[in-house]
Design an enzyme around this catalytic site. Structure first.
Site, PDB file in Angstrom:
ATOM      1  N   ASP A 176      51.690  41.946  36.991  1.00  0.00           N
ATOM      2  CA  ASP A 176      51.678  42.659  38.267  1.00  0.00           C
ATOM      3  C   ASP A 176      50.569  43.687  38.452  1.00  0.00           C
ATOM      4  OD1 ASP A 176      53.211  41.845  40.279  1.00  0.00           O
ATOM      5  OD2 ASP A 176      54.554  43.542  40.264  1.00  0.00           O
ATOM      6  N   HIS A 196      45.862  44.031  41.160  1.00  0.00           N
ATOM      7  CA  HIS A 196      47.162  43.386  41.312  1.00  0.00           C
ATOM      8  C   HIS A 196      47.030  41.956  40.815  1.00  0.00           C
ATOM      9  CE1 HIS A 196      51.005  42.373  42.907  1.00  0.00           C
ATOM     10  NE2 HIS A 196      50.521  41.503  43.764  1.00  0.00           N
ATOM     11  N   ARG A 254      36.831  19.956  45.007  1.00  0.00           N
ATOM     12  CA  ARG A 254      37.288  18.650  44.539  1.00  0.00           C
ATOM     13  C   ARG A 254      36.490  18.178  43.333  1.00  0.00           C
ATOM     14  NH1 ARG A 254      40.481  16.304  48.683  1.00  0.00           N
ATOM     15  NH2 ARG A 254      40.883  14.678  47.163  1.00  0.00           N
ATOM     16  N   LYS A 268      52.897  34.263  40.671  1.00  0.00           N
ATOM     17  CA  LYS A 268      52.086  34.650  39.515  1.00  0.00           C
ATOM     18  C   LYS A 268      52.956  34.876  38.282  1.00  0.00           C
ATOM     19  CE  LYS A 268      50.374  38.272  41.620  1.00  0.00           C
ATOM     20  NZ  LYS A 268      50.894  38.104  42.983  1.00  0.00           N
TER      21      LYS A 268
END
Lengths: 311, 84
Positions: A177, A138, A243, A159
């Site tokens: 999808d 998916h 980060r 998405k």
């Protein structure tokens, strides 16, 4: 993994069926191809009968030198009831004895005009692709600057919207999808859309749109090697996000490990730009330029110098 | 995690409109929902994935749910495809 039958070879290659029509529905269960050279001498102890057999010039020449009785013996032993087919290359003439044996046992004989090595490599490639392990995931697959980026994440995280923005920026959509992924060799994953939803994108509030007719043929791709995974998730206050970019996260799909980045989603963040940059940065890293590492080294050097100066 | 195998009784199969309805229903639950047909597994909350399976009347599918409201979701979705 799909089932391959001998008739599929007839459909996909320039092969002609010469004999054994009864057997064209036989299943090919392995991508290995056997060249029955040793078997022609009468040694059938390790005869891989379930494989596709390929008779090239050497095997044929040897076969023709045998006596008629031997020929009949070899032909009938080659044509077992599970052999999916015998391919004769180079457009060589096929001896009557072999044709009769094939017709009797229903082993298809396929005739190819091409050279033996060509036939082997093309058949092997075809069969390997068919037998490759596959799965469906998916997510959305987009080709960004030539990097196949698989965008995953919960339903409704954005998405498809991100993919639309990326297409608008000139990148290419592969699948929305649902991405069908097959493993090629041991180290590469190829993604393609399920045929029914090729070129389509579903956007909440708009419905299904056709990217190819809207943005042109340059905005889509039929398949793409996946090199990078981006996982979108709703920003979690308690979670630590990368980060620095010094460590590479990994995700395993089938036997292949791919680098993965998790990107938190928050209103106002332009995901398309972030993903575009992530793809470019990924390319840079593969070319040997790693901004995070270079910076970290510089910082370390600076700190070391400072502490030396203080001593 | 719960799994349930159901026969699709919807007369037209999961055409576009019923598929959209199905996905809408699936999205009411917080559990992760999957639907499997012939070894192909798709997210039941995504319409494109669902439609790519082209599920027809009489076909057998497996619903898989994982999450707090899994029982409820499976029950509701299986009754969705097996009557109406």
């Amino acid at each position: 993994m799909s089932i391959v039958r001998t008739k599929d070879l007839l459909k996909n290659f320039t092969l002609t069926l010469v004999a054994g029509e009864d057997g064209i529905h036989r299943e090919i269960i392995t991508s290995d191809i056997s060249r029955p050279g040793i078997e022609m001498t009468g040694y059938f102890k390790y005869y891989p009968q379930e494989r596709l057999q390929l008779i090239g010039r050497t095997e044929m020449a040897y076969f023709l030198d045998l006596t008629d009785e031997e020929k009949r013996d070899r032909a009938s032993r080659l044509c077992t009831d599970i052999t999916p087919g015998i391919v004769v290359s180079r457009g060589m003439e096929i001896p009557e004895i072999l044709i009769n044996a094939a017709n009797e046992s229903g082993v298809p004989i396929l005739h190819s005009p091409r050279k033996t090595t060509r036939v082997i490599s093309r058949l092997t490639n075809y069969l390997e692709a068919k037998f490759a392990p596959s799965t469906a995931i998916h997510g959305v697959l987009v080709d960004i600057y030539g990097v196949g980026v698989l965008i995953t994440g919960q339903s409704g995280v954005g998405k498809s919207e991100t993919a639309l923005e990326l297409v608008k920026r000139g990148h290419r959509l592969v699948a929305d999808d649902s991405v069908e992924i097959r493993q090629e060799d041991y180290d590469s994953l190829i993604g393609n859309p399920p045929p029914l939803i090729e070129h389509l994108l579903e956007i909440r509030g708009l419905g299904i749109i056709n990217v190819m007719t809207l943005f042109g043929a340059g905005s889509v791709r039929s398949h793409k090697k996946i090199s990078f995974i981006i996982n979108l998730e709703i920003w979690d206050q308690k979670k630590q996000y990368d980060r620095l970019g010094l460590d590479e996260d990994k995700m395993k799909i089938m036997d292949v490990e791919l680098p993965k980045a998790t990107i938190p989603v928050r209103p106002g963040r332009n995901l398309a730009v972030i993903i575009e940059v992530a793809a470019m940065n990924f390319r840079l890293k593969r070319m040997g330029v790693n901004a995070a590492e270079e910076f970290s080294e510089r910082l370390t050097m600076m700190i070391e110098q400072e502490s030396e100066g203080a001593e | 995690m719960v799994e349930k195998s159901v026969n699709v009784e919807l007369e037209t199969g999961l055409q576009a409109r019923p598929a959209a309805q199905f996905v809408q229903e699936a999205n009411r639950y917080s559990a992760n929902l999957f639907l499997e047909k012939d070894g192909k597994k798709v997210n039941a909350k995504s319409i494109m994935g669902l439609m790519s399976l082209a599920i027809t009347n009489g076909e057998n599918i497996t619903l898989i749910a994982d999450g707090i409201d899994e029982e409820e979701a499976i029950h509701h979705l299986s009754s969705f495809v097996s009557n109406i």
